[in-house]
Design a protein around this motif. Structure first.
Motif, PDB file in Angstrom:
ATOM      1  N   GLY A  40       0.823  -1.195   0.000  1.00  0.00           N
ATOM      2  CA  GLY A  40       0.000   0.000   0.000  1.00  0.00           C
ATOM      3  C   GLY A  40       0.861   1.251   0.000  1.00  0.00           C
ATOM      4  O   GLY A  40       1.700   1.439  -0.869  1.00  0.00           O
ATOM      5  N   ASP A  41       0.697   2.099   1.028  1.00  0.00           N
ATOM      6  CA  ASP A  41       1.531   3.288   1.156  1.00  0.00           C
ATOM      7  C   ASP A  41       2.778   3.019   1.987  1.00  0.00           C
ATOM      8  O   ASP A  41       3.480   3.941   2.392  1.00  0.00           O
ATOM      9  CB  ASP A  41       0.739   4.441   1.771  1.00  0.00           C
ATOM     10  N   GLY A  42       3.055   1.745   2.248  1.00  0.00           N
ATOM     11  CA  GLY A  42       4.237   1.365   3.009  1.00  0.00           C
ATOM     12  C   GLY A  42       3.964   1.022   4.448  1.00  0.00           C
ATOM     13  O   GLY A  42       4.745   0.315   5.077  1.00  0.00           O
ATOM     14  N   THR A  43       2.856   1.485   5.002  1.00  0.00           N
ATOM     15  CA  THR A  43       2.610   1.312   6.430  1.00  0.00           C
ATOM     16  C   THR A  43       1.848   0.041   6.775  1.00  0.00           C
ATOM     17  O   THR A  43       1.731  -0.304   7.943  1.00  0.00           O
ATOM     18  CB  THR A  43       1.827   2.513   6.992  1.00  0.00           C
ATOM     19  N   ARG A  44       1.340  -0.660   5.779  1.00  0.00           N
ATOM     20  CA  ARG A  44       0.625  -1.907   6.074  1.00  0.00           C
ATOM     21  C   ARG A  44       0.673  -2.825   4.858  1.00  0.00           C
ATOM     22  O   ARG A  44       0.727  -2.377   3.706  1.00  0.00           O
ATOM     23  CB  ARG A  44      -0.832  -1.624   6.445  1.00  0.00           C
ATOM     24  N   ALA A  45       0.676  -4.117   5.142  1.00  0.00           N
ATOM     25  CA  ALA A  45       0.713  -5.101   4.064  1.00  0.00           C
ATOM     26  C   ALA A  45      -0.657  -5.202   3.407  1.00  0.00           C
ATOM     27  O   ALA A  45      -1.687  -5.254   4.088  1.00  0.00           O
ATOM     28  CB  ALA A  45       1.127  -6.463   4.614  1.00  0.00           C
ATOM     29  N   ASN A  46      -0.673  -5.228   2.080  1.00  0.00           N
ATOM     30  CA  ASN A  46      -1.927  -5.309   1.341  1.00  0.00           C
ATOM     31  C   ASN A  46      -2.344  -6.734   1.016  1.00  0.00           C
ATOM     32  O   ASN A  46      -3.478  -6.979   0.652  1.00  0.00           O
ATOM     33  CB  ASN A  46      -1.815  -4.520   0.028  1.00  0.00           C
ATOM     34  N   ILE A  47      -1.399  -7.659   1.100  1.00  0.00           N
ATOM     35  CA  ILE A  47      -1.737  -9.050   0.808  1.00  0.00           C
ATOM     36  C   ILE A  47      -1.391  -9.908   2.011  1.00  0.00           C
ATOM     37  O   ILE A  47      -0.603  -9.512   2.871  1.00  0.00           O
ATOM     38  CB  ILE A  47      -1.015  -9.575  -0.447  1.00  0.00           C
ATOM     39  N   ALA A  48      -1.961 -11.070   2.060  1.00  0.00           N
ATOM     40  CA  ALA A  48      -1.756 -11.969   3.193  1.00  0.00           C
ATOM     41  C   ALA A  48      -0.469 -12.760   2.989  1.00  0.00           C
ATOM     42  O   ALA A  48      -0.451 -13.785   2.305  1.00  0.00           O
ATOM     43  CB  ALA A  48      -2.951 -12.913   3.335  1.00  0.00           C
ATOM     44  N   PHE A  49       0.612 -12.283   3.567  1.00  0.00           N
ATOM     45  CA  PHE A  49       1.877 -13.014   3.462  1.00  0.00           C
ATOM     46  C   PHE A  49       1.837 -14.309   4.257  1.00  0.00           C
ATOM     47  O   PHE A  49       2.584 -15.237   3.982  1.00  0.00           O
ATOM     48  CB  PHE A  49       3.033 -12.149   3.971  1.00  0.00           C
ATOM     49  N   GLY A  50       1.005 -14.353   5.281  1.00  0.00           N
ATOM     50  CA  GLY A  50       0.947 -15.527   6.132  1.00  0.00           C
ATOM     51  C   GLY A  50       1.848 -15.375   7.340  1.00  0.00           C
ATOM     52  O   GLY A  50       2.492 -14.346   7.554  1.00  0.00           O
ATOM     53  N   ASP A  51       1.906 -16.423   8.141  1.00  0.00           N
ATOM     54  CA  ASP A  51       2.692 -16.373   9.373  1.00  0.00           C
ATOM     55  C   ASP A  51       4.188 -16.513   9.122  1.00  0.00           C
ATOM     56  O   ASP A  51       4.988 -16.241  10.017  1.00  0.00           O
ATOM     57  CB  ASP A  51       2.232 -17.489  10.320  1.00  0.00           C
ATOM     58  N   SER A  52       4.572 -16.963   7.942  1.00  0.00           N
ATOM     59  CA  SER A  52       5.992 -17.120   7.613  1.00  0.00           C
ATOM     60  C   SER A  52       6.277 -16.486   6.267  1.00  0.00           C
ATOM     61  O   SER A  52       5.410 -16.465   5.382  1.00  0.00           O
ATOM     62  CB  SER A  52       6.387 -18.601   7.577  1.00  0.00           C
ATOM     63  N   VAL A  53       7.493 -15.977   6.125  1.00  0.00           N
ATOM     64  CA  VAL A  53       7.876 -15.327   4.869  1.00  0.00           C
ATOM     65  C   VAL A  53       9.228 -15.863   4.399  1.00  0.00           C
ATOM     66  O   VAL A  53      10.036 -16.368   5.183  1.00  0.00           O
ATOM     67  CB  VAL A  53       7.954 -13.798   5.018  1.00  0.00           C
ATOM     68  N   SER A  54       9.460 -15.728   3.102  1.00  0.00           N
ATOM     69  CA  SER A  54      10.684 -16.198   2.461  1.00  0.00           C
ATOM     70  C   SER A  54      11.649 -15.036   2.254  1.00  0.00           C
ATOM     71  O   SER A  54      11.261 -13.863   2.376  1.00  0.00           O
ATOM     72  CB  SER A  54      10.344 -16.822   1.112  1.00  0.00           C
ATOM     73  N   PRO A  55      12.903 -15.314   1.903  1.00  0.00           N
ATOM     74  CA  PRO A  55      13.825 -14.219   1.563  1.00  0.00           C
ATOM     75  C   PRO A  55      13.287 -13.334   0.440  1.00  0.00           C
ATOM     76  O   PRO A  55      13.457 -12.105   0.480  1.00  0.00           O
ATOM     77  CB  PRO A  55      15.096 -14.954   1.138  1.00  0.00           C
TER      78      PRO A  55
END
Length: 433
Positions: A112-127
């Motif tokens: 979004g504008d940087g302050t919040r995630a717009n998609i559901a990355f989930g509980d874990s993220v990759s590099p």
């Protein structure tokens, strides 16, 4: 004379602890001494001689940086988070830059504008997820040692991999493996901004460390407001309780117990020496030394890793004012593998020597690959004589559980397009003509 010296070096009544600390540094490291007689106190050296002896390359926080009679660089040599403020013709001092909120990031489907995630990355993220989060949440930000976005991506991903909480079952083999978990990382987030304060939140424009995109902006804000020193302070090797002013002596690598540093080189870090950028290809502190380092990334602290101040403090290297930074060895961040194999003195490297992780990439190798994949590529130029591309409609579909087909269709067709190859796939539907 002492009152006169206090005026020269910026000491005033009723100032805060930072100013008091600055005066103490000047006072403790001057060469003046007094001879007491029954009638007077006689100074054996002049104020001018004192100033010439102790003024470093850059003034300390709250230090004098200009004014009539000042022999240092006029108004150009404060730490990066401060500026030289003129108070009158005779006195200017380094004071904090006014805190102005960062501008919003350019709108993106990720943050979004940087302050919040717009998609559901989930509980874990990759590099790769981390690279995209950093790229879009911090794009256009300045104020720290380096800008946000692509230019600092490798440092940001590397530090996140060293700081975040790790799942026990990650393969750690590719940039797509989920290697950082939200729950294990806590409110400090991927970058462990555990001392987040109101200044950080004001700069970042958000406060939710559990949100990946806000956490990236908070990390950049923290690097801006907490980092800043540009030069090694006087008596660096005597700070933080190190015995014999030896930078805490010889540190040993785990398991092999081989020397990781050489205090003789550490003691050569003269006051005023510029703090260098961290490097993955050479060790700037040991350049020209006969000491054979086990790794090019060993014993580089303090150094700047993108916007991050890597201090090593608390694990065998002194912290010092204006360079609190991220308290780990550079080698911990760069050369570690799979959340366990860490060959720096702060690590637990038993698994490394058994070869369990021999085939796995290091954190910095994962970061380089992830940032390269996150970088948008220019469309290829067709070779001479190639047939024109199909002119039908472009159809984009999702190949990731984080988004649906409509998201891909909308964002891949946007101008400029945002169409990560790990999330969407597109093809041109042949024209019905």
């Amino acid at each position: 004379l002492e009152m006169e010296l206090r005026n020269v070096f910026g000491e005033k009544q009723g100032v805060d602890s930072n100013r008091q600390q600055a005066w103490s540094m000047w006072r403790d490291n001057t060469i003046y001494r007094f001879i007491a007689t029954t009638t007077a106190i006689v100074a054996l050296v002049t104020v001018t001689e004192i100033a010439a002896d102790v003024v470093p390359t850059c003034a300390p926080d709250w230090g004098k940086c200009g004014g009539k009679g000042f022999e240092g660089a006029q108004g150009v040599c404060c730490n990066s988070r401060q500026y030289c403020k003129r108070e009158n013709d005779y006195y200017s001092e380094c004071v904090p830059k006014p805190l102005q909120s960062f501008p919003p990031a350019p709108p993106s489907a990720w943050c979004g504008d940087g302050t919040r995630a717009n998609i559901a990355f989930g509980d874990s993220v990759s590099p790769l997820d981390i690279a995209l989060i950093w790229r879009y949440a911090t794009h256009g930000l300045t104020g720290a040692h380096t800008a946000g976005g692509n230019i600092s991506c490798v440092a940001a991903v590397t530090v996140a991999l060293g700081e975040c909480g790790h799942p026990a079952d990650s393969a750690w083999r590719s940039i797509h493996d989920k290697v950082c978990t939200k729950g294990a990382s806590g409110a400090g987030g991927l970058w462990q901004v555990t001392s987040q304060d109101g200044s950080d939140e004001h700069l970042a424009g958000c406060s939710d460390g559990f949100d990946y995109c806000c956490n990236a902006r908070l990390a950049y804000a923290h690097a801006t407001s907490q980092g800043g020193a540009t030069a090694v302070p006087k008596d660096y090797c005597g700070l933080d309780g190190c015995e014999n002013r030896d930078c805490c002596g010889v540190l040993l690598t785990p398991v092999s117990k081989s020397p990781w540093n050489d205090p003789r080189v550490d003691q050569d870090r003269k006051p005023g020496a510029q703090i260098p950028d961290c490097s993955l290809t050479e060790n700037s502190w040991y350049r020209g030394s006969r000491f054979n380092l086990s790794s090019v990334t060993a014993a580089q602290e303090p150094c700047w890793f993108g916007p991050f101040s890597i201090a090593g403090g608390g694990v065998g290297r002194p912290f010092f004012a204006s360079f609190w930074g991220w308290g780990g060895f550079l080698q911990h961040y760069t050369d570690s593998k799979a959340g366990e194999c860490d060959i720096s003195p702060q690590g637990n490297a038993e698994s490394c020597d058994r070869g369990k992780y021999a085939g796995l990439p290091t954190y910095s190798e994962l970061a380089v690959a992830a940032c390269r994949a996150a970088e948008p590529e220019a469309p290829p130029t067709p070779p001479p004589g190639a047939p024109p591309p199909p002119n039908g409609p472009k159809v984009c579909t999702s190949i990731s559980p984080t988004v649906d087909d409509s998201w891909c269709q909308s964002n891949c067709e946007n101008q400029p397009p945002f169409c990560p190859e790990t999330v969407c796939t597109c093809h041109v539907q042949p024209s019905q003509e």
